[in-house]
Design a protein around this motif. Structure first.
Motif, PDB file in Angstrom:
ATOM      1  N   TYR A  71      28.059  17.927  48.489  1.00 15.07           N
ATOM      2  CA  TYR A  71      29.253  18.633  48.018  1.00 15.07           C
ATOM      3  C   TYR A  71      29.906  19.406  49.156  1.00 15.07           C
ATOM      4  O   TYR A  71      31.131  19.348  49.345  1.00 15.07           O
ATOM      5  N   CYS A  72      29.104  20.122  49.942  1.00 16.25           N
ATOM      6  CA  CYS A  72      29.656  20.946  51.017  1.00 16.25           C
ATOM      7  C   CYS A  72      30.332  20.097  52.086  1.00 16.25           C
ATOM      8  O   CYS A  72      31.295  20.542  52.730  1.00 16.25           O
ATOM      9  N   MET A  73      29.843  18.873  52.291  1.00 16.66           N
ATOM     10  CA  MET A  73      30.456  17.988  53.272  1.00 16.66           C
ATOM     11  C   MET A  73      31.863  17.551  52.853  1.00 16.66           C
ATOM     12  O   MET A  73      32.650  17.100  53.689  1.00 16.66           O
ATOM     13  N   LEU A  74      32.171  17.654  51.576  1.00 16.11           N
ATOM     14  CA  LEU A  74      33.492  17.263  51.093  1.00 16.11           C
ATOM     15  C   LEU A  74      34.524  18.374  51.230  1.00 16.11           C
ATOM     16  O   LEU A  74      35.716  18.130  51.064  1.00 16.11           O
ATOM     17  N   LEU A  75      34.086  19.586  51.522  1.00 14.70           N
ATOM     18  CA  LEU A  75      34.963  20.747  51.498  1.00 14.70           C
ATOM     19  C   LEU A  75      35.578  21.019  52.863  1.00 14.70           C
ATOM     20  O   LEU A  75      34.992  20.699  53.895  1.00 14.70           O
ATOM     21  N   GLN A  81      27.832  26.999  56.568  1.00 21.50           N
ATOM     22  CA  GLN A  81      27.956  28.290  55.891  1.00 21.50           C
ATOM     23  C   GLN A  81      28.118  28.103  54.386  1.00 21.50           C
ATOM     24  O   GLN A  81      27.579  28.868  53.574  1.00 21.50           O
ATOM     25  N   GLN A  82      28.856  27.077  53.989  1.00 22.74           N
ATOM     26  CA  GLN A  82      29.013  26.791  52.563  1.00 22.74           C
ATOM     27  C   GLN A  82      27.682  26.375  51.944  1.00 22.74           C
ATOM     28  O   GLN A  82      27.377  26.756  50.797  1.00 22.74           O
ATOM     29  N   LEU A  83      26.894  25.615  52.691  1.00 21.00           N
ATOM     30  CA  LEU A  83      25.579  25.224  52.196  1.00 21.00           C
ATOM     31  C   LEU A  83      24.678  26.444  52.030  1.00 21.00           C
ATOM     32  O   LEU A  83      23.957  26.558  51.038  1.00 21.00           O
ATOM     33  N   ALA A  84      24.717  27.365  52.982  1.00 23.00           N
ATOM     34  CA  ALA A  84      23.932  28.594  52.859  1.00 23.00           C
ATOM     35  C   ALA A  84      24.364  29.380  51.621  1.00 23.00           C
ATOM     36  O   ALA A  84      23.527  29.905  50.874  1.00 23.00           O
ATOM     37  N   THR A  85      25.683  29.452  51.386  1.00 20.89           N
ATOM     38  CA  THR A  85      26.190  30.153  50.211  1.00 20.89           C
ATOM     39  C   THR A  85      25.728  29.462  48.928  1.00 20.89           C
ATOM     40  O   THR A  85      25.329  30.123  47.954  1.00 20.89           O
ATOM     41  N   LEU A 254      42.382  25.841  54.740  1.00 21.70           N
ATOM     42  CA  LEU A 254      42.530  24.843  53.684  1.00 21.70           C
ATOM     43  C   LEU A 254      42.534  23.413  54.209  1.00 21.70           C
ATOM     44  O   LEU A 254      42.452  22.471  53.413  1.00 21.70           O
ATOM     45  N   VAL A 255      42.620  23.237  55.522  1.00 27.99           N
ATOM     46  CA  VAL A 255      42.746  21.878  56.068  1.00 27.99           C
ATOM     47  C   VAL A 255      41.704  21.562  57.127  1.00 27.99           C
ATOM     48  O   VAL A 255      41.798  20.526  57.794  1.00 27.99           O
ATOM     49  N   THR A 256      40.683  22.427  57.280  1.00 27.36           N
ATOM     50  CA  THR A 256      39.700  22.217  58.344  1.00 27.36           C
ATOM     51  C   THR A 256      38.617  21.250  57.903  1.00 27.36           C
ATOM     52  O   THR A 256      37.425  21.566  57.929  1.00 27.36           O
ATOM     53  N   PHE A 257      39.017  20.061  57.483  1.00 25.56           N
ATOM     54  CA  PHE A 257      38.046  19.013  57.199  1.00 25.56           C
ATOM     55  C   PHE A 257      37.520  18.467  58.521  1.00 25.56           C
ATOM     56  O   PHE A 257      38.283  18.261  59.465  1.00 25.56           O
ATOM     57  N   GLY A 258      36.238  18.205  58.575  1.00 27.77           N
ATOM     58  CA  GLY A 258      35.661  17.622  59.782  1.00 27.77           C
ATOM     59  C   GLY A 258      35.160  18.639  60.776  1.00 27.77           C
ATOM     60  O   GLY A 258      34.812  18.281  61.893  1.00 27.77           O
ATOM     61  N   GLY A 259      35.138  19.914  60.404  1.00 34.09           N
ATOM     62  CA  GLY A 259      34.600  20.918  61.300  1.00 34.09           C
ATOM     63  C   GLY A 259      35.640  21.445  62.276  1.00 34.09           C
ATOM     64  O   GLY A 259      36.812  21.085  62.248  1.00 34.09           O
ATOM     65  N   ALA A 260      35.162  22.331  63.157  1.00 33.79           N
ATOM     66  CA  ALA A 260      36.071  23.049  64.044  1.00 33.79           C
ATOM     67  C   ALA A 260      36.818  22.126  64.998  1.00 33.79           C
ATOM     68  O   ALA A 260      38.017  22.308  65.240  1.00 33.79           O
ATOM     69  N   ALA A 332      40.118  35.458  56.842  1.00 39.37           N
ATOM     70  CA  ALA A 332      40.956  34.337  56.421  1.00 39.37           C
ATOM     71  C   ALA A 332      40.210  33.018  56.473  1.00 39.37           C
ATOM     72  O   ALA A 332      40.459  32.120  55.657  1.00 39.37           O
ATOM     73  N   THR A 333      39.264  32.893  57.396  1.00 38.77           N
ATOM     74  CA  THR A 333      38.563  31.629  57.611  1.00 38.77           C
ATOM     75  C   THR A 333      37.392  31.427  56.667  1.00 38.77           C
ATOM     76  O   THR A 333      37.186  30.327  56.149  1.00 38.77           O
ATOM     77  N   PHE A 334      36.613  32.491  56.417  1.00 40.99           N
ATOM     78  CA  PHE A 334      35.330  32.313  55.735  1.00 40.99           C
ATOM     79  C   PHE A 334      35.346  32.664  54.248  1.00 40.99           C
ATOM     80  O   PHE A 334      34.510  32.140  53.503  1.00 40.99           O
ATOM     81  N   VAL A 335      36.234  33.517  53.797  1.00 41.34           N
ATOM     82  CA  VAL A 335      36.258  33.842  52.366  1.00 41.34           C
ATOM     83  C   VAL A 335      36.502  32.610  51.503  1.00 41.34           C
ATOM     84  O   VAL A 335      35.909  32.485  50.424  1.00 41.34           O
ATOM     85  N   PRO A 336      37.362  31.636  51.913  1.00 39.68           N
ATOM     86  CA  PRO A 336      37.521  30.431  51.091  1.00 39.68           C
ATOM     87  C   PRO A 336      36.213  29.688  50.813  1.00 39.68           C
ATOM     88  O   PRO A 336      36.105  29.019  49.778  1.00 39.68           O
ATOM     89  N   SER A 337      35.239  29.795  51.707  1.00 38.81           N
ATOM     90  CA  SER A 337      33.957  29.129  51.467  1.00 38.81           C
ATOM     91  C   SER A 337      33.308  29.636  50.184  1.00 38.81           C
ATOM     92  O   SER A 337      32.693  28.865  49.438  1.00 38.81           O
ATOM     93  N   PHE A 338      33.441  30.935  49.920  1.00 36.76           N
ATOM     94  CA  PHE A 338      32.898  31.490  48.678  1.00 36.76           C
ATOM     95  C   PHE A 338      33.682  30.969  47.468  1.00 36.76           C
ATOM     96  O   PHE A 338      33.117  30.746  46.401  1.00 36.76           O
ATOM     97  N   ILE A 339      34.986  30.777  47.644  1.00 39.02           N
ATOM     98  CA  ILE A 339      35.806  30.255  46.552  1.00 39.02           C
ATOM     99  C   ILE A 339      35.327  28.865  46.158  1.00 39.02           C
ATOM    100  O   ILE A 339      35.127  28.562  44.978  1.00 39.02           O
ATOM    101  N   TRP A 340      35.140  27.984  47.147  1.00 42.23           N
ATOM    102  CA  TRP A 340      34.732  26.605  46.843  1.00 42.23           C
ATOM    103  C   TRP A 340      33.384  26.574  46.125  1.00 42.23           C
ATOM    104  O   TRP A 340      33.188  25.761  45.212  1.00 42.23           O
TER     105      TRP A 340
END
Length: 454
Positions: A71-75, A81-85, A254-260, A332-340
């Motif tokens: 799931y986290c790989m799709l976000l 960080q999303q996996l840790a959350t 919102l568009v950082t698919f594929g990592g940094a 701005a960068t990391f709070v969306p991870s909690f949303i997903w």
């Protein structure tokens, strides 16, 4: 895995028997340690999470961990960080998810702010050259160990092996965007399940079904929390540039698919050419700083935020302005991870009871093994070799960077890094040494090597 009675209803397991239930203090200690040692990019970070919560403590089963990882790989955003959350949410609910996600980021953010302060004041980063030399070699051994274990436990059929190999080749050789590959693998898995998997009913009854109204309220709450700083910045005179910075990084989140690396080229162009916030070489320097700190590589955006705040905020000390800019970029960068996670994971958990959707996620997991293999190989080449070049395999596409096979220059092999990697692998795999001990040993060895050769 967590005790079902202590989780939100939407996170309760469907078919698994509970494993070990950690105390909250133990969750804090484990994720604090991971946050301090999470070097090596997403491959190393995922490996550390797997070793800590699946192998060493059995908080989650292998299947549950891979389900969350798929799931986290799709976000968009930093998948580790999303996996840790997600893991923190599973074992201790929303409070655990917030704790795990924050601890994964805060140590690296603190280091990045310190390094950015030194950079802004002195414009010197040469002293960082050998600081984490030993750590990277040890992390490479951890990545290889985790990749082997994940492959053995995940690739149980020829179909899954083909998906993993195909994903690896498409990424490493053709440089295709990995979200497209992951989605394609999911569709293939779902299509194949129509002929091989029985039809199972949706899990609609009882507490396993997340309430739509509750999920919408959760989504609205987190979106408001995410954008609250922007409203405050608009109301404060002299912070217009920081408001623009925050809005820009919110869009990037919102568009950082594929990592940094997937968005850094675009970010560099905007902040250097369009806004003029940084000079050309400073973006590269920021990336070098981010690669020497624990945590997600997108912490480089906090370096940008620091320099913008340092240079543009009037009426306060430049260092205070820089810290404010760095914190805003991180928010701005990391709070969306909690949303997903908090808004979407309850629905993803329900899919574990549907044979066809489970087949799709199983296919995604197989492709993720190929993705991690690509990340591990990329990381390994950059740790063990000083120089690389690409061998084009296809005609160049106008407007796109040259892709092809990444080949190391053999004469640039770093023998010291190779030796530390081999020692780390021996200690981890043969001697069954603890991860922290191996990291500490290699860090000390790297420092001593730098002192004698620098």
């Amino acid at each position: 895995m967590a005790d079902p009675e202590r989780l939100p209803a939407s996170a309760k397991p469907i078919t698994e028997t509970p494993a070990q239930t950690p105390e909250f203090s133990e969750v804090l200690r484990v994720f604090a340690r991971i946050g301090l040692l999470s070097f090596g990019g997403p491959a190393g970070q995922i490996a550390m999470l797997h070793k800590a919560v699946v192998e060493e403590r059995q908080w989650l089963s292998e299947e549950r961990f891979l389900h969350a990882l798929s799931y986290c790989m799709l976000l968009p955003g930093p998948e580790a960080q999303q996996l840790a959350t997600y893991i923190g949410w599973l074992v201790k609910g929303v409070r655990g998810g917030i704790l795990a996600g924050l601890l994964f980021v805060l140590p690296g953010l603190g280091v990045m702010i310190g390094l950015s302060t030194a950079y802004a004041l002195y414009q010197q980063t040469d002293w960082l050259t050998g600081l984490f030399f030993g750590l990277k070699a040890a992390v490479l051994a951890i990545v290889v160990q985790a990749l082997v274990r994940l492959s053995v436990r995940t690739l149980k059929s020829g179909f899954h092996i083909a998906l993993a190999v195909g994903a690896f080749l498409a990424l490493f050789v053709l440089d295709l965007p990995f979200p497209l590959l992951v989605l394609g693998a999911g569709l293939l898995g779902y299509w194949r399940s129509r002929f091989t998997a029985p039809v199972t009913p949706s899990i609609d009854a009882g507490e396993g079904r997340p309430a739509l109204a509750s999920q919408l309220l959760s989504l609205l709450f987190w979106v408001v929390i995410w954008q609250l700083p922007l409203l405050i910045l608009w109301l404060v005179d002299g912070f217009e540039t920081l408001a623009t910075l925050f809005a820009f990084f919110s869009r990037m989140a919102l568009v950082t698919f594929g990592g940094a690396y997937a968005v850094l080229a675009y970010v560099a162009q905007v902040v250097v050419q369009d806004y003029g916030w940084l000079r050309p070489g400073e973006m590269v320097d920021g990336l070098a700083l981010a690669e020497t700190t624990p945590g997600p590589l997108v912490l480089v955006l906090s370096h940008i935020g620091y320099l913008v705040g340092f240079r543009t905020v009037n009426g306060i000390d430049p260092v205070i302005g820089g810290i404010l800019g760095a914190l805003l970029a991180a928010w701005a960068t990391f709070v969306p991870s909690f949303i997903w996670i908090f808004a979407g994971a309850p629905y993803i958990e329900r899919l574990r009871g549907n044979a066809r959707m489970s087949a799709a996620l199983s296919a995604i997991t197989a492709a993720v093994v190929g993705v991690i293999c690509n990340l591990a190989l990329w990381f390994g080449l950059h740790v063990l070799f000083r120089e690389m070049h690409r061998v084009p395999l296809l005609p160049p596409i106008p407007g796109k960077d040259a892709s092809g096979l990444l080949v190391p220059v053999l004469s640039s092999l770093d023998l010291a890094a190779l030796a530390l990697f081999l020692v780390s692998a021996f200690l981890l795999i043969r001697m069954q040494a603890g991860m922290v001990k191996v990291l500490a040993f290699c860090a000390l060895a790297g420092v001593l090597w730098q002192l004698f050769t620098g």
